[in-house]
Design an enzyme around this catalytic site. Structure first.
Site, PDB file in Angstrom:
ATOM      1  N   LYS A  71      12.481   5.736   4.647  1.00  0.00           N
ATOM      2  CA  LYS A  71      11.529   5.037   5.364  1.00  0.00           C
ATOM      3  C   LYS A  71      11.288   5.479   6.764  1.00  0.00           C
ATOM      4  O   LYS A  71      10.271   5.768   7.579  1.00  0.00           O
ATOM      5  CB  LYS A  71      11.532   3.425   5.318  1.00  0.00           C
ATOM      6  CG  LYS A  71      11.322   3.057   3.869  1.00  0.00           C
ATOM      7  CD  LYS A  71       9.893   3.149   3.468  1.00  0.00           C
ATOM      8  CE  LYS A  71       9.368   2.689   2.260  1.00  0.00           C
ATOM      9  NZ  LYS A  71       8.106   2.645   1.953  1.00  0.00           N
ATOM     10  N   GLY A  74       2.277  -2.409  -8.059  1.00  0.00           N
ATOM     11  CA  GLY A  74       3.525  -3.080  -7.398  1.00  0.00           C
ATOM     12  C   GLY A  74       3.149  -4.447  -6.699  1.00  0.00           C
ATOM     13  O   GLY A  74       1.799  -4.940  -6.764  1.00  0.00           O
ATOM     14  N   PHE A  75       4.081  -5.298  -6.475  1.00  0.00           N
ATOM     15  CA  PHE A  75       3.869  -6.565  -5.881  1.00  0.00           C
ATOM     16  C   PHE A  75       2.702  -6.676  -4.749  1.00  0.00           C
ATOM     17  O   PHE A  75       1.696  -7.266  -4.829  1.00  0.00           O
ATOM     18  CB  PHE A  75       5.164  -6.987  -5.275  1.00  0.00           C
ATOM     19  CG  PHE A  75       5.197  -8.293  -4.519  1.00  0.00           C
ATOM     20  CD1 PHE A  75       4.178  -9.449  -4.806  1.00  0.00           C
ATOM     21  CD2 PHE A  75       6.152  -8.644  -3.442  1.00  0.00           C
ATOM     22  CE1 PHE A  75       4.085 -10.369  -4.213  1.00  0.00           C
ATOM     23  CE2 PHE A  75       6.089  -9.764  -2.914  1.00  0.00           C
ATOM     24  CZ  PHE A  75       5.488 -10.641  -3.097  1.00  0.00           C
ATOM     25  N   ILE A  76       3.000  -5.723  -3.778  1.00  0.00           N
ATOM     26  CA  ILE A  76       2.015  -5.933  -2.514  1.00  0.00           C
ATOM     27  C   ILE A  76       0.846  -5.261  -2.845  1.00  0.00           C
ATOM     28  O   ILE A  76      -0.203  -5.800  -2.458  1.00  0.00           O
ATOM     29  CB  ILE A  76       2.911  -5.272  -1.283  1.00  0.00           C
ATOM     30  CG1 ILE A  76       4.047  -6.153  -0.987  1.00  0.00           C
ATOM     31  CG2 ILE A  76       1.796  -5.547  -0.041  1.00  0.00           C
ATOM     32  CD1 ILE A  76       4.959  -5.684   0.229  1.00  0.00           C
ATOM     33  N   TYR A 132      17.786   4.253   1.412  1.00  0.00           N
ATOM     34  CA  TYR A 132      16.279   3.752   1.284  1.00  0.00           C
ATOM     35  C   TYR A 132      15.575   3.456   2.775  1.00  0.00           C
ATOM     36  O   TYR A 132      14.623   4.184   3.119  1.00  0.00           O
ATOM     37  CB  TYR A 132      16.223   2.496   0.782  1.00  0.00           C
ATOM     38  CG  TYR A 132      14.842   1.413   0.925  1.00  0.00           C
ATOM     39  CD1 TYR A 132      13.908   1.918   0.439  1.00  0.00           C
ATOM     40  CD2 TYR A 132      15.017   0.131   1.505  1.00  0.00           C
ATOM     41  CE1 TYR A 132      12.697   1.314   0.873  1.00  0.00           C
ATOM     42  CE2 TYR A 132      13.890  -0.338   1.790  1.00  0.00           C
ATOM     43  CZ  TYR A 132      12.640  -0.133   1.229  1.00  0.00           C
ATOM     44  OH  TYR A 132      11.583  -0.644   1.394  1.00  0.00           O
TER      45      TYR A 132
HETATM   46  N1  LIG Z   1       8.520  -6.476  -0.981  1.00  0.00           N
HETATM   47  C1  LIG Z   1       9.273  -6.393   0.316  1.00  0.00           C
HETATM   48  O1  LIG Z   1       9.802  -7.289   0.769  1.00  0.00           O
HETATM   49  C2  LIG Z   1       9.108  -5.071   1.156  1.00  0.00           C
HETATM   50  C3  LIG Z   1       9.842  -4.934   2.303  1.00  0.00           C
HETATM   51  C4  LIG Z   1       9.838  -3.868   3.200  1.00  0.00           C
HETATM   52  C5  LIG Z   1       9.084  -2.817   2.834  1.00  0.00           C
HETATM   53  N2  LIG Z   1       8.424  -2.816   1.728  1.00  0.00           N
HETATM   54  C6  LIG Z   1       7.693  -1.755   1.026  1.00  0.00           C
HETATM   55  O2  LIG Z   1       6.337  -2.113   0.725  1.00  0.00           O
HETATM   56  C7  LIG Z   1       5.855  -1.153  -0.346  1.00  0.00           C
HETATM   57  C8  LIG Z   1       5.415  -1.974  -1.571  1.00  0.00           C
HETATM   58  O3  LIG Z   1       6.680  -2.767  -2.053  1.00  0.00           O
HETATM   59  P1  LIG Z   1       6.655  -3.877  -3.244  1.00  0.00           P
HETATM   60  O4  LIG Z   1       7.511  -4.943  -2.837  1.00  0.00           O
HETATM   61  O5  LIG Z   1       5.270  -3.964  -3.396  1.00  0.00           O
HETATM   62  O6  LIG Z   1       7.491  -2.883  -4.224  1.00  0.00           O
HETATM   63  P2  LIG Z   1       7.023  -2.688  -5.941  1.00  0.00           P
HETATM   64  O7  LIG Z   1       8.182  -1.915  -6.365  1.00  0.00           O
HETATM   65  O8  LIG Z   1       6.649  -3.775  -6.472  1.00  0.00           O
HETATM   66  O9  LIG Z   1       5.768  -1.593  -5.666  1.00  0.00           O
HETATM   67  C9  LIG Z   1       5.897  -0.143  -5.393  1.00  0.00           C
HETATM   68  C10 LIG Z   1       5.038   0.411  -6.787  1.00  0.00           C
HETATM   69  O10 LIG Z   1       4.825   1.750  -6.659  1.00  0.00           O
HETATM   70  C11 LIG Z   1       4.985   2.336  -7.808  1.00  0.00           C
HETATM   71  N3  LIG Z   1       5.742   3.437  -7.710  1.00  0.00           N
HETATM   72  C12 LIG Z   1       7.289   3.808  -7.595  1.00  0.00           C
HETATM   73  N4  LIG Z   1       7.346   5.089  -7.460  1.00  0.00           N
HETATM   74  C13 LIG Z   1       6.088   5.751  -7.381  1.00  0.00           C
HETATM   75  C14 LIG Z   1       5.803   7.130  -7.532  1.00  0.00           C
HETATM   76  N5  LIG Z   1       6.644   8.367  -7.383  1.00  0.00           N
HETATM   77  N6  LIG Z   1       4.592   7.391  -7.655  1.00  0.00           N
HETATM   78  C15 LIG Z   1       3.602   6.656  -7.808  1.00  0.00           C
HETATM   79  N7  LIG Z   1       3.797   5.120  -7.887  1.00  0.00           N
HETATM   80  C16 LIG Z   1       5.171   4.813  -7.659  1.00  0.00           C
HETATM   81  C17 LIG Z   1       5.844   1.116  -8.645  1.00  0.00           C
HETATM   82  O11 LIG Z   1       5.534   1.520  -9.966  1.00  0.00           O
HETATM   83  C18 LIG Z   1       5.296   0.093  -8.105  1.00  0.00           C
HETATM   84  O12 LIG Z   1       4.332  -0.581  -8.913  1.00  0.00           O
HETATM   85  C19 LIG Z   1       6.951  -0.273  -0.705  1.00  0.00           C
HETATM   86  O13 LIG Z   1       6.664   0.822  -0.011  1.00  0.00           O
HETATM   87  C20 LIG Z   1       8.418  -0.768   0.018  1.00  0.00           C
HETATM   88  O14 LIG Z   1       9.208   0.136   0.175  1.00  0.00           O
HETATM   89  C21 LIG Z   1       8.532  -4.014   0.656  1.00  0.00           C
END
Ligand SMILES: NC(=O)c1ccc[n+]([C@@H]2O[C@H](COP(=O)([O-])OP(=O)(O)OC[C@H]3O[C@@H](n4cnc5c(N)ncnc54)[C@H](O)[C@@H]3O)[C@@H](O)[C@H]2O)c1
Length: 339
Positions: free
Chosen positions: A163, A17-19, A159
């Site tokens: 969380k 994922g992104f982060i 969502y």
């Molecule tokens: N990007 C933001 O602005 C933001 C803001 C608040 C919270 N978050 C939280 O930060 C975390 C990372 O976010 P992100 O932006 O990198 O999102 P993202 O969707 O890019 O990354 C999440 C990764 O988790 C994987 N995934 C999803 N469901 C899964 C499962 N059941 N089992 C295994 N892998 C699974 C996806 O394939 C994806 O690669 C998440 O928990 C998100 O809720 C992100």
């Protein structure tokens, strides 16, 4: 990590994922072994997720595992084999809008997935577990900036509700089993390798391809946009800040009964949506055709992080201004999609 220390092992969920990709990259650069678990879900482009993992794979310290966090036994196996010292749990079904259309995805990935992680952690307790929550848990709160000790009981989307539930679940495991847990509340993260379902990507993609952009609540929204490198600095400051028994100040969100703390990671400078759009237009060198819409269901009007606790704990000070961050994102977009 110094050279004479043996490599420590981190489990990063959501590593494609992104982060998670950025976290894994920095851990590997610091000499950690990283086990990266990701389902490569098709919520957005699987090939973008594969490209992120492909950049991590040449590092001998990286072990990718493709699978779902909620798969029974999956995390137990990972803990038995790798006994991670550190867990950074980022795998989740994200997105406010999708949670109205497919709420079950959030129950499975977020609730059951986090439950499986907490259960597995009991078998080989890591020194520190850091789990992703979101600014969306502040929901209907109107008092700004949002502080970690503010009551946050009025979630506006499913969502956000999952969380908030994860925060409570993790607190109970921290209390019952002494697992040290830090919960991150992230605020609208953007930057290279960013998510295709989020506004910075959607705007850039539409402008570059000559399509109009959709502007919600007629542009009257404010977001505390956080550049990815600043966010990663915040995360890495917290990795070494394991919650213990003593609060650092009155502002500390440390639980009175568990090694558990909630920490905002934001920029602490909310940006008007129309200013953000202007920054994207400048970076793309083109003006966007804008289609105005009412507020989307489940969305909140503004987000604004009080990052005082993070600064107190880690010395955090975000460095990247909006135009620089947007410019870097658009440069990445152009290079990746060959524009
Ligand atoms: N990007 C933001 O602005 C933001 C803001 C608040 C919270 N978050 C939280 O930060 C975390 C990372 O976010 P992100 O932006 O990198 O999102 P993202 O969707 O890019 O990354 C999440 C990764 O988790 C994987 N995934 C999803 N469901 C899964 C499962 N059941 N089992 C295994 N892998 C699974 C996806 O394939 C994806 O690669 C998440 O928990 C998100 O809720 C992100």
């Amino acid at each position: 990590m110094t050279q004479d220390q043996p490599p420590r092992t981190a489990l990063v969920t959501g590593s494609a994922g992104f982060i998670g990709f950025h976290v894994a990259q920095r851990l590997l650069a610091q000499g950690w072994r990283v086990v990266g678990l990701d389902a490569l879900s098709d919520y957005y482009s699987v090939s973008l997720k594969q490209s992120r993992h492909a950049l991590l794979e040449p590092d001998m310290g990286f072990t990718p595992v493709i699978g779902r966090v909620e798969d029974p036994g999956r995390l137990l196996d990972i803990f038995a084999t790798h006994k991670p010292d550190l867990v950074v749990h980022l795998a989740a079904q994200a997105g406010v809008r999708h949670s109205i259309e497919q709420p079950r995805d959030y129950v499975e990935a977020n609730l059951i997935g986090t439950f499986e992680l907490l259960e597995a952690a009991r078998t080989h307790p890591p020194a520190h577990m850091l789990l992703a929550s979101t600014s969306s848990v502040y929901g209907a709160n109107t008092q700004m900036p949002y502080g970690e000790r503010d009551k946050a009981d009025s979630q506006m989307s499913f969502y956000a509700a999952t969380k908030k539930a994860i925060e409570a679940m993790a607190h109970s495991y921290a209390h019952l089993y002494g697992l040290p847990v830090t919960m991150f509340r992230f605020f609208t993260v953007y930057g290279p390798w960013g998510r295709p379902d989020m506004a910075p990507f959607l705007f850039t993609d539409a402008i570059m391809n000559g399509r109009p952009i959709n502007v919600f609540n007629h542009g009257d929204l404010r977001r505390d946009f956080t550049y990815i490198d600043d966010l990663i600095d915040g995360i890495f400051g917290l990795i070494d800040t394991v919650p213990g028994k003593n609060a650092v100040s009155e502002q500390d969100s440390l639980s009175p009964v568990a090694p558990f703390r909630v920490v905002n990671i934001g920029n602490s400078q909310p940006i008007q949506l129309m200013d953000f759009i202007r920054a994207v237009e400048r970076a793309c060198g083109r003006e966007a055709e804008k289609i105005m819409h009412p507020m989307q269901a489940g969305d909140v009007h503004a987000t604004w992080a009080d990052t005082g606790l993070l600064t107190e704990l880690t010395g955090y000070a975000p460095k990247v201004d909006l135009q620089t961050g947007v410019q870097r994102f658009v440069e990445w977009y152009r290079a990746y999609y060959r524009f």
